[in-house]
Design an enzyme around this catalytic site. Structure first.
Site, PDB file in Angstrom:
ATOM      1  N   GLU A 104       0.841  -1.202   0.000  1.00 35.95           N
ATOM      2  CA  GLU A 104       0.000   0.000   0.000  1.00 35.95           C
ATOM      3  C   GLU A 104       0.871   1.245   0.000  1.00 35.95           C
ATOM      4  O   GLU A 104       2.000   1.233   0.511  1.00 35.95           O
ATOM      5  CB  GLU A 104      -0.867   0.020   1.272  1.00 35.95           C
ATOM      6  CG  GLU A 104      -2.266  -0.516   1.069  1.00 35.95           C
ATOM      7  CD  GLU A 104      -3.186   0.467   0.333  1.00 35.95           C
ATOM      8  OE1 GLU A 104      -2.693   1.359  -0.390  1.00 35.95           O
ATOM      9  OE2 GLU A 104      -4.406   0.331   0.489  1.00 35.95           O
ATOM     10  N   ASP A 105       0.319   2.329  -0.520  1.00 35.83           N
ATOM     11  CA  ASP A 105       0.999   3.624  -0.416  1.00 35.83           C
ATOM     12  C   ASP A 105       0.838   4.183   0.995  1.00 35.83           C
ATOM     13  O   ASP A 105       1.782   4.622   1.624  1.00 35.83           O
ATOM     14  CB  ASP A 105       0.451   4.611  -1.464  1.00 35.83           C
ATOM     15  CG  ASP A 105      -1.077   4.684  -1.492  1.00 35.83           C
ATOM     16  OD1 ASP A 105      -1.744   3.916  -0.769  1.00 35.83           O
ATOM     17  OD2 ASP A 105      -1.606   5.516  -2.247  1.00 35.83           O
ATOM     18  N   ASP A 108      -4.686   4.774   6.085  1.00 34.75           N
ATOM     19  CA  ASP A 108      -5.340   5.899   6.760  1.00 34.75           C
ATOM     20  C   ASP A 108      -6.375   5.320   7.735  1.00 34.75           C
ATOM     21  O   ASP A 108      -6.044   5.000   8.877  1.00 34.75           O
ATOM     22  CB  ASP A 108      -5.960   6.805   5.689  1.00 34.75           C
ATOM     23  CG  ASP A 108      -6.610   8.044   6.262  1.00 34.75           C
ATOM     24  OD1 ASP A 108      -6.591   8.219   7.488  1.00 34.75           O
ATOM     25  OD2 ASP A 108      -7.149   8.850   5.478  1.00 34.75           O
ATOM     26  N   LYS A 136      -0.869   6.612   8.988  1.00 35.25           N
ATOM     27  CA  LYS A 136      -1.242   7.798   9.760  1.00 35.25           C
ATOM     28  C   LYS A 136      -1.380   7.434  11.235  1.00 35.25           C
ATOM     29  O   LYS A 136      -2.122   6.511  11.587  1.00 35.25           O
ATOM     30  CB  LYS A 136      -2.531   8.418   9.204  1.00 35.25           C
ATOM     31  CG  LYS A 136      -2.304   9.050   7.834  1.00 35.25           C
ATOM     32  CD  LYS A 136      -3.477   9.882   7.367  1.00 35.25           C
ATOM     33  CE  LYS A 136      -3.277  10.286   5.914  1.00 35.25           C
ATOM     34  NZ  LYS A 136      -4.418  11.024   5.349  1.00 35.25           N
ATOM     35  N   PHE A 157      -3.325  15.279   5.290  1.00 35.07           N
ATOM     36  CA  PHE A 157      -3.495  14.822   3.911  1.00 35.07           C
ATOM     37  C   PHE A 157      -2.184  15.051   3.162  1.00 35.07           C
ATOM     38  O   PHE A 157      -1.620  16.139   3.188  1.00 35.07           O
ATOM     39  CB  PHE A 157      -4.639  15.583   3.229  1.00 35.07           C
ATOM     40  CG  PHE A 157      -4.986  15.019   1.891  1.00 35.07           C
ATOM     41  CD1 PHE A 157      -5.690  13.819   1.781  1.00 35.07           C
ATOM     42  CD2 PHE A 157      -4.587  15.660   0.727  1.00 35.07           C
ATOM     43  CE1 PHE A 157      -5.992  13.284   0.540  1.00 35.07           C
ATOM     44  CE2 PHE A 157      -4.893  15.130  -0.520  1.00 35.07           C
ATOM     45  CZ  PHE A 157      -5.599  13.941  -0.614  1.00 35.07           C
ATOM     46  N   VAL A 158      -1.680  14.001   2.518  1.00 37.73           N
ATOM     47  CA  VAL A 158      -0.390  14.090   1.820  1.00 37.73           C
ATOM     48  C   VAL A 158      -0.546  13.725   0.340  1.00 37.73           C
ATOM     49  O   VAL A 158      -1.458  12.990  -0.032  1.00 37.73           O
ATOM     50  CB  VAL A 158       0.681  13.180   2.490  1.00 37.73           C
ATOM     51  CG1 VAL A 158       1.078  13.714   3.855  1.00 37.73           C
ATOM     52  CG2 VAL A 158       0.199  11.730   2.618  1.00 37.73           C
ATOM     53  N   ASP A 164      -2.411  10.801  -4.740  1.00 42.61           N
ATOM     54  CA  ASP A 164      -3.051  11.837  -5.553  1.00 42.61           C
ATOM     55  C   ASP A 164      -3.906  12.787  -4.741  1.00 42.61           C
ATOM     56  O   ASP A 164      -4.289  12.507  -3.602  1.00 42.61           O
ATOM     57  CB  ASP A 164      -3.964  11.185  -6.592  1.00 42.61           C
ATOM     58  CG  ASP A 164      -5.240  10.616  -5.955  1.00 42.61           C
ATOM     59  OD1 ASP A 164      -5.119   9.794  -5.021  1.00 42.61           O
ATOM     60  OD2 ASP A 164      -6.349  11.018  -6.363  1.00 42.61           O
ATOM     61  N   ARG A 170       0.369  12.629  -8.733  1.00 42.44           N
ATOM     62  CA  ARG A 170       1.007  11.353  -8.382  1.00 42.44           C
ATOM     63  C   ARG A 170       2.462  11.342  -8.832  1.00 42.44           C
ATOM     64  O   ARG A 170       3.282  10.578  -8.330  1.00 42.44           O
ATOM     65  CB  ARG A 170       0.290  10.196  -9.084  1.00 42.44           C
ATOM     66  CG  ARG A 170      -1.132   9.953  -8.602  1.00 42.44           C
ATOM     67  CD  ARG A 170      -1.640   8.654  -9.183  1.00 42.44           C
ATOM     68  NE  ARG A 170      -3.075   8.517  -9.101  1.00 42.44           N
ATOM     69  CZ  ARG A 170      -3.750   8.076  -8.035  1.00 42.44           C
ATOM     70  NH1 ARG A 170      -3.101   7.720  -6.952  1.00 42.44           N
ATOM     71  NH2 ARG A 170      -5.065   7.976  -8.059  1.00 42.44           N
TER      72      ARG A 170
HETATM   73  P1  IMP Z   1      -7.844   3.841   4.053  1.00 43.77           P
HETATM   74  O1  IMP Z   1      -8.761   2.795   3.481  1.00 43.77           O
HETATM   75  O2  IMP Z   1      -8.598   4.942   4.753  1.00 43.77           O
HETATM   76  O3  IMP Z   1      -6.743   3.252   4.923  1.00 43.77           O
HETATM   77  O4  IMP Z   1      -7.169   4.610   2.865  1.00 43.77           O
HETATM   78  C1  IMP Z   1      -6.649   3.939   1.851  1.00 43.77           C
HETATM   79  C2  IMP Z   1      -6.360   4.690   0.588  1.00 43.77           C
HETATM   80  O5  IMP Z   1      -6.804   6.041   0.572  1.00 43.77           O
HETATM   81  C3  IMP Z   1      -4.872   4.743   0.422  1.00 43.77           C
HETATM   82  O6  IMP Z   1      -4.392   3.580  -0.162  1.00 43.77           O
HETATM   83  C4  IMP Z   1      -4.705   5.956  -0.467  1.00 43.77           C
HETATM   84  O7  IMP Z   1      -4.820   5.551  -1.813  1.00 43.77           O
HETATM   85  C5  IMP Z   1      -5.847   6.843  -0.071  1.00 43.77           C
HETATM   86  N1  IMP Z   1      -5.358   7.857   0.905  1.00 43.77           N
HETATM   87  C6  IMP Z   1      -5.408   7.793   2.254  1.00 43.77           C
HETATM   88  N2  IMP Z   1      -4.847   8.880   2.820  1.00 43.77           N
HETATM   89  C7  IMP Z   1      -4.425   9.652   1.785  1.00 43.77           C
HETATM   90  C8  IMP Z   1      -3.724  10.924   1.723  1.00 43.77           C
HETATM   91  O8  IMP Z   1      -3.359  11.573   2.728  1.00 43.77           O
HETATM   92  N3  IMP Z   1      -3.452  11.375   0.469  1.00 43.77           N
HETATM   93  C9  IMP Z   1      -3.813  10.701  -0.668  1.00 43.77           C
HETATM   94  N4  IMP Z   1      -4.439   9.519  -0.649  1.00 43.77           N
HETATM   95  C10 IMP Z   1      -4.750   9.007   0.570  1.00 43.77           C
HETATM   96 MG    MG Z   2      -3.960   3.258  -2.015  1.00 40.04          MG
END
Ligand code: IMP
Ligand code: MG
Length: 189
Positions: A104-105, A108, A136, A157-158, A164, A170
């Site tokens: 994963e990138d 969150d 995070k 937010f990054v 993106d 990106r």
């Molecule tokens: P999660 O399901 O909330 O853990 O978020 C997962 C996906 O949301 C990540 O794989 C990212 O692609 C996107 N994401 C979460 N936080 C950020 C951010 O700060 N900037 C950009 N994309 C984010």
């Molecule tokens: Mg992602």
């Protein structure tokens, strides 16, 4: 590194440099190379965000490996997760009996990796681990460990390096965060 990035009326400031990212990737890869010696893991990238990280990471991997991708959608064009995860592209590889590393990138809310864990476990992999460049602090609501973490960051937010904002930016080589924000710094964990 460019100083500030302006997009959709928001200003982003430099946060993690290209050099810091590449150094941390070499460290993560060293751990993975040691842990997977003699094995042939499948690295599963989560599109779109992880494609740059996965590309850099696997070029530091010295064990035999394969790759595949999931594509998920959760954010749409917003800066806050919709809380809904949708599978847009499934895997093509056979997961049963294999050593799987999901890449994963950023983690969150943790909803995405929890969703993926659920799908993969049904296929009975030999092992399943998670790699993320960013996590995070204090945010993810998951009851399992993320095994390899690049940087723990404040819940800002990054963007950049695959991440993106409304599908843009990106292609930035380093990571920026929405400013003005707190004073937290990225920590290697
Ligand atoms: P999660 O399901 O909330 O853990 O978020 C997962 C996906 O949301 C990540 O794989 C990212 O692609 C996107 N994401 C979460 N936080 C950020 C951010 O700060 N900037 C950009 N994309 C984010
Ligand atoms: Mg992602």
């Amino acid at each position: 590194m460019t100083n500030l990035v302006k997009i959709k009326g928001d200003t982003f400031e430099p946060f993690i440099t290209e050099e810091q990212i590449q150094k941390r990737i070499r460290e993560l890869a060293a751990h993975i190379n040691a842990d997977y010696a003699g094995k042939t893991p499948i690295f599963i990238g989560v599109l779109n965000g992880s494609f740059i990280f996965l590309a850099d990471l696997i070029r530091e991997i010295q064990v035999d490996c394969e790759i595949d991708f999931f594509k998920l959608s959760s954010y749409g064009d917003a800066k806050i997760s919709s809380g809904q995860v949708t599978l847009l592209k499934d895997l093509n590889c056979e997961v049963a009996g294999r050593d799987i590393l999901v890449v994963e990138d950023i983690v969150d809310s943790g909803l995405s990796i929890a969703f993926i864990k659920n799908i993969i476990e049904k296929e009975k992999p030999k092992s399943l681990k998670f790699v993320t460049l960013l996590i995070k602090k204090g945010v993810p609501k998951i009851d399992f460990p993320v095994d390899y973490v690049g940087f723990e960051i404040p819940p800002d937010f990054v963007i950049g390096y695959g991440l993106d904002y409304a599908q843009k930016v990106r292609n930035l080589k380093s990571i920026y965060r929405l400013s003005p924000q707190g004073t937290g710094t990225p920590e290697s964990v």
